[in-house]
Design an enzyme around this catalytic site. Sequence first.
Site, mmCIF file in Angstrom:
data_model
loop_
_atom_site.group_PDB
_atom_site.id
_atom_site.type_symbol
_atom_site.label_atom_id
_atom_site.label_comp_id
_atom_site.label_asym_id
_atom_site.label_seq_id
_atom_site.Cartn_x
_atom_site.Cartn_y
_atom_site.Cartn_z
ATOM 1 N N HIS A 276 0.733 -1.121 0.090
ATOM 2 C CA HIS A 276 -0.113 -0.002 0.195
ATOM 3 C C HIS A 276 0.882 1.401 -0.031
ATOM 4 C CE1 HIS A 276 0.130 1.290 4.336
ATOM 5 N NE2 HIS A 276 0.365 0.075 4.556
ATOM 6 N N ASP A 288 5.767 2.074 7.234
ATOM 7 C CA ASP A 288 4.446 1.470 6.918
ATOM 8 C C ASP A 288 3.616 2.379 6.061
ATOM 9 O OD1 ASP A 288 1.880 0.478 6.870
ATOM 10 O OD2 ASP A 288 1.449 1.102 9.091
ATOM 11 N N GLU A 320 -5.269 1.740 2.209
ATOM 12 C CA GLU A 320 -4.976 0.791 3.103
ATOM 13 C C GLU A 320 -5.511 0.981 4.419
ATOM 14 O OE1 GLU A 320 -3.061 -2.590 5.808
ATOM 15 O OE2 GLU A 320 -3.041 -0.244 5.696
ATOM 16 N N GLU A 321 -5.106 1.999 4.760
ATOM 17 C CA GLU A 321 -5.095 2.353 6.348
ATOM 18 C C GLU A 321 -6.451 3.068 6.782
ATOM 19 O OE1 GLU A 321 -2.839 1.797 8.039
ATOM 20 O OE2 GLU A 321 -0.771 2.082 7.366
ATOM 21 N N ASP A 349 3.872 -5.458 3.487
ATOM 22 C CA ASP A 349 3.654 -4.154 4.339
ATOM 23 C C ASP A 349 4.440 -4.123 5.548
ATOM 24 O OD1 ASP A 349 2.152 -2.084 5.363
ATOM 25 O OD2 ASP A 349 0.257 -3.432 5.602
ATOM 26 N N HIS A 447 2.570 3.851 13.197
ATOM 27 C CA HIS A 447 1.358 4.640 13.242
ATOM 28 C C HIS A 447 1.635 6.156 14.023
ATOM 29 C CE1 HIS A 447 -1.941 1.580 11.431
ATOM 30 N NE2 HIS A 447 -0.917 2.031 10.518
HETATM 31 ZN ZN LIG Z 1 0.555 -1.048 6.442
#
Ligand SMILES: [Zn+2]
Length: 517
Positions: A276, A288, A320-321, A349, A447
Amino acid sequence: MRLSTFLTAVVAGTAVSVALPQSSDVSSDSSRLLPGFPGFNFPKPLVSSIVLRNLITRRDLSSKAQTLQRFADASPGRNRVFGSPGHNATVNWLYDELVKLDAYDVYLQPFTETYAENSAKVTVDAVDQGAGPFTYAPGGQVTEQLVQVANVGCAASDFPAAVSGKIALISRGTCPFASKVGLAGAAGARAALIYNNADGALSGTLGGTSTPEGPYVPVASLDKARGDALVARLAAGETVTAALDIVGITEDRETYNVIAQTRTGDPNEVYFVGSHTDSVIAGPGINDNGSGTISLLTIAQKLKNFRTNKAIRFGFWSAEEFGLLGAEHYVRTLSTEERNKIRVYGNFDMVASPNYVYGVYDGSGRAFNITGPAGSTEGQDLLQNYFRSQRLNTVPSGFDGRSDYGPFLEANIACLGLFTGAEELKTEEEARLFGGQAGVALDANYHKAGDDINNLNYDAFLANAKAIAHTIATYGRGFQSLPPKEQAVPQPQLRVANAQHAHKGSIKRCGETLLEA
Ligand SMILES: [Zn+2]
């Protein structure tokens, strides 16, 4: 062998090879010409794992990481969240880089999804309550008295008449957050506070922009200790006033998947690799999933020097998130016939976590008891055997569909993948297998704003990029190692906003959203 050596060997044999008739699997289209020799119809060499892998360098990876960091830095939120300037720059860059290679059929697949950005601040008696936001909640500023809602606020009868015009204080539990907030709106509350029923903070999503129970009102979450304290004060007959300041942006955004397929190889038998392209709102998302994106683009750049027996397709997924939206859109809009052409899907990922493990998706179910469609076990074995051949340890990684392979699994397509870890803490055993620090998160910046260029592990990054290249070279030559293919599901029951994977607890993995109590 380095490619330059290899090319020299091929060129030395030109007088012979030009005179020979073309074999049936070598067409005369220009995409198969060797670079630098326009007009000469030399077939490219068949892809080889070791030659392809040896072309991949640390610098290939680091220079692209800098590019993605630059895109994030130039974006208002210093992120690459889907549809943002930083993300659109990423998508355009991938498209341009792939087209430039002149070895792939490349296209952008547009789709529109709802973007939501939320934050919450709650004070009681001027004390900050450490509140959390709910995705899709409307914004607003409300200062009002709190009114306790009975039970867990899943029935209209739980809401007393006194809640009208006030702030509803509701326990987490039993039904989706959306139902509680809709019922609060239907009862005339101006806002709602949902407190956790388990220790720790709470964050989640309303799962969409509306609910049948009633109109949404501004809402925020509280941890259990703060919620219990407010409940006790109300129970003692105290009047408690809270001030809520909720930011809620919800808008439709058009965004794009980038799809590229080799012009060589049987297009009816495809090895599909994907990663992604979007980050979360909190940060630039260089691990990420800049790391997966960069690995695949780098391999595409090297693979153009080869021909393959099977087609290789690259999928760079958006959103994706926000719940695997790009991959889901892609799989949903594919005909059954097209789904059946995908022999196996590889998902990459997070492959450069700073305190990494070499995680290989447990497609066999040997470790986590979820077995993928036929071929998933062999995909796992291919990767585990490869790492073993490099004298590197691996651990099985959960095969729960919580990244872009989820929609492929649900269409009954075999899947494999790599994952170097997110917020979970490294165990003593993992520290023994991989080095790094036990008791520390595999990616402490997962994140967060710190998921940037300074928090990548390049040993893991390079080893994983080469492992991905190994799967591409292996399946690019043929699918002999795979069992007969199962038929794709004609109408896969694709989840809505990842709802069926909503779970108890506040720890979220990439792409997962907490919908329910
Ligand atoms: Zn990811």
